[in-house]
Design an enzyme around this catalytic site. Sequence first.
Site, PDB file in Angstrom:
ATOM      1  N   ASN A 178      12.520   2.822  -8.575  1.00 56.71           N
ATOM      2  CA  ASN A 178      11.477   2.833  -7.752  1.00 56.71           C
ATOM      3  C   ASN A 178      11.741   1.891  -6.482  1.00 56.71           C
ATOM      4  OD1 ASN A 178       8.384   3.376  -6.585  1.00 56.71           O
ATOM      5  ND2 ASN A 178       8.717   1.155  -6.780  1.00 56.71           N
ATOM      6  N   GLU A 179      11.925   2.470  -5.397  1.00 56.73           N
ATOM      7  CA  GLU A 179      12.298   1.553  -4.299  1.00 56.73           C
ATOM      8  C   GLU A 179      13.319   0.577  -4.625  1.00 56.73           C
ATOM      9  OE1 GLU A 179       8.783  -0.044  -2.304  1.00 56.73           O
ATOM     10  OE2 GLU A 179       8.119   1.835  -1.828  1.00 56.73           O
ATOM     11  N   TYR A 254       4.684   4.941   4.439  1.00 58.12           N
ATOM     12  CA  TYR A 254       3.131   4.680   4.531  1.00 58.12           C
ATOM     13  C   TYR A 254       2.495   4.545   5.839  1.00 58.12           C
ATOM     14  CZ  TYR A 254       2.819   3.400  -0.528  1.00 58.12           C
ATOM     15  OH  TYR A 254       2.526   3.615  -1.911  1.00 58.12           O
ATOM     16  N   GLU A 310       5.390   8.382  -2.806  1.00 56.75           N
ATOM     17  CA  GLU A 310       4.339   7.386  -2.382  1.00 56.75           C
ATOM     18  C   GLU A 310       4.145   7.801  -0.570  1.00 56.75           C
ATOM     19  OE1 GLU A 310       4.715   3.515  -3.267  1.00 56.75           O
ATOM     20  OE2 GLU A 310       5.667   3.958  -5.193  1.00 56.75           O
TER      21      GLU A 310
HETATM   22  O1  AHR Z   1       1.817   1.747  -3.617  1.00 61.44           O
HETATM   23  C1  AHR Z   1       1.986   0.409  -3.627  1.00 61.44           C
HETATM   24  C2  AHR Z   1       3.490   0.014  -3.702  1.00 61.44           C
HETATM   25  O2  AHR Z   1       4.004   0.305  -2.558  1.00 61.44           O
HETATM   26  C3  AHR Z   1       4.210   0.409  -4.691  1.00 61.44           C
HETATM   27  O3  AHR Z   1       4.159  -0.286  -6.148  1.00 61.44           O
HETATM   28  C4  AHR Z   1       5.587   0.287  -4.254  1.00 61.44           C
HETATM   29  O4  AHR Z   1       6.488   1.387  -4.788  1.00 61.44           O
HETATM   30  C5  AHR Z   1       5.457   0.514  -2.759  1.00 61.44           C
HETATM   31  O5  AHR Z   1       6.053  -0.444  -1.795  1.00 61.44           O
END
Ligand code: AHR
Length: 508
Positions: A178-179, A254, A310
């Site tokens: 993840n990331e 995001y 995400e």
């Molecule tokens: O969703 C919150 C965080 O955002 C997650 O843990 C991470 O993968 C992202 O940076």
Amino acid sequence: MPDATPALVAAIDLDVSGPTISRHLYGHFAEHLGRCVYEGFWVGEDAEVPHVGGIRADVVEALRELSVPNLRWPGGCFADEYHWQDGIGPREQRPRMVNTHWGDVEESNHFGTHEFMALCELLGTEPYVSSNVGSGSVQEMSEWVEYLTRAGDSPMARLRRENGRDEPWGVTFWGIGNEPWGCGGNLRAPQFASLARQYATYARDHGDNRLYRVAAGAADDDYAWTETLMKELTTGLGDRSPRNLFQAVSFHYYTMSGSWSQKGSATEFSDDEYWTTIRRAQHVRELIAGHAAVMDAYDPTKQVGLALDEWGTWWDVEPRTNPGFLYQQNALRDALVASLHLDAFHDHADRLRLANIAQTVNVLQAMVLTDGDRLVRTPTFHVFAMSKGHHDAEARPVRVVSRQLREVDGTGVPTISASASTKDGHALVSVTNLDPSAGATVRLHLRGLPVSAPTGTVLTAASVRVHNTADEPDAVAPQPFDALRLVDGTLELDLPPAAFVTVSLTVG
Ligand code: AHR
């Protein structure tokens, strides 16, 4: 009164095939973060709030209304410090740890593999397990796959039985890291790509269980990351198809109105912040197209899927809450951000196969918020509920003839968004009016097949700042929508300001 000039005129060809909108584009995400897993899903077997074996009953009941297709767990950043063997066996004997990413709080490990799989069974959803590449080992990950999915006699299958589960579970979605460019190890792309190949090799298909392996990918518009990943994942495999090693690569995006240090308030924002948010949400379309174009160069037949695992709004936490818990309110603005994303997903369903909004309960752009023993469905929840008809339906592209634009920071922003699909003799049309101060007329020419019996639903409120609370749970809730006309295959809608509308029609 809406303007006489339609804000959008478009044609939808019901007889021209489009890609299937995988229901997995409507996936969700539950991380060990703040009050998502603990308090949101898991209340424990001694809780007073109604529960099923420790899992909160009202949350399950609400989420079942969404037909959740898959649930990603245990992170996020948390996944890269999670050691699954700490989360099995008698709860009181499980080792504790510190959740250094989120609030620096103690993690009891009371919600582990068996509890997560029980939750998936209650929700009727598919698990999406995100494995630890950052601080774990290949062996640890490989044994987790064996524990979950292997029938017959093997060390991990025996351990699972000792913990009360005889039959293996079915697991499809398997995240590799993840990331990795950030909390997942601060790795460079070629370094992660090599690790991902190694981890994917040992994420075995046991028996007839087939994993859909998702290699962790880029942030936002880091196309170079996707390029490196695709190159490394699709070359040097001899006669093995990349499809056999990996089934998808991911990216995260995001939406916020400010910056990472000051993201903006969920409910108190200016009109300028509103439009900045909308423009940034619309940007997801370019990002999906950008990553897809890079993938096309290495995988022109689209064997490998793109996963936006995400996404969603990220605001400053609500006042007087733990900054590490990412608890935020969810207003009508969030619902419109969600509908914009879903329209983009439908249009790119040929490459985008998986998406997970962050996160399901009490964290970021949640579906539901809990307040003691009370539960609140958010405006975003209602967008997901109203859009269920798109799950596994065939996308019918919306061909824009003319559309109204609004100037934001020197850029023309479309004020209307729309998408459509058909399934089982029905069409579902989604239309969003982003303008918070003006209604809009939309004219859609539904061509190719006869349509009848339109039924509309609208989600709106007096302001884009309106949100639901435990005291006012239905401030933003779906209502029947009848400001529509269907004449000779042309559907005309008079949308209120700031509204998400769905119209279902009979086709044929
Ligand atoms: O969703 C919150 C965080 O955002 C997650 O843990 C991470 O993968 C992202 O940076």
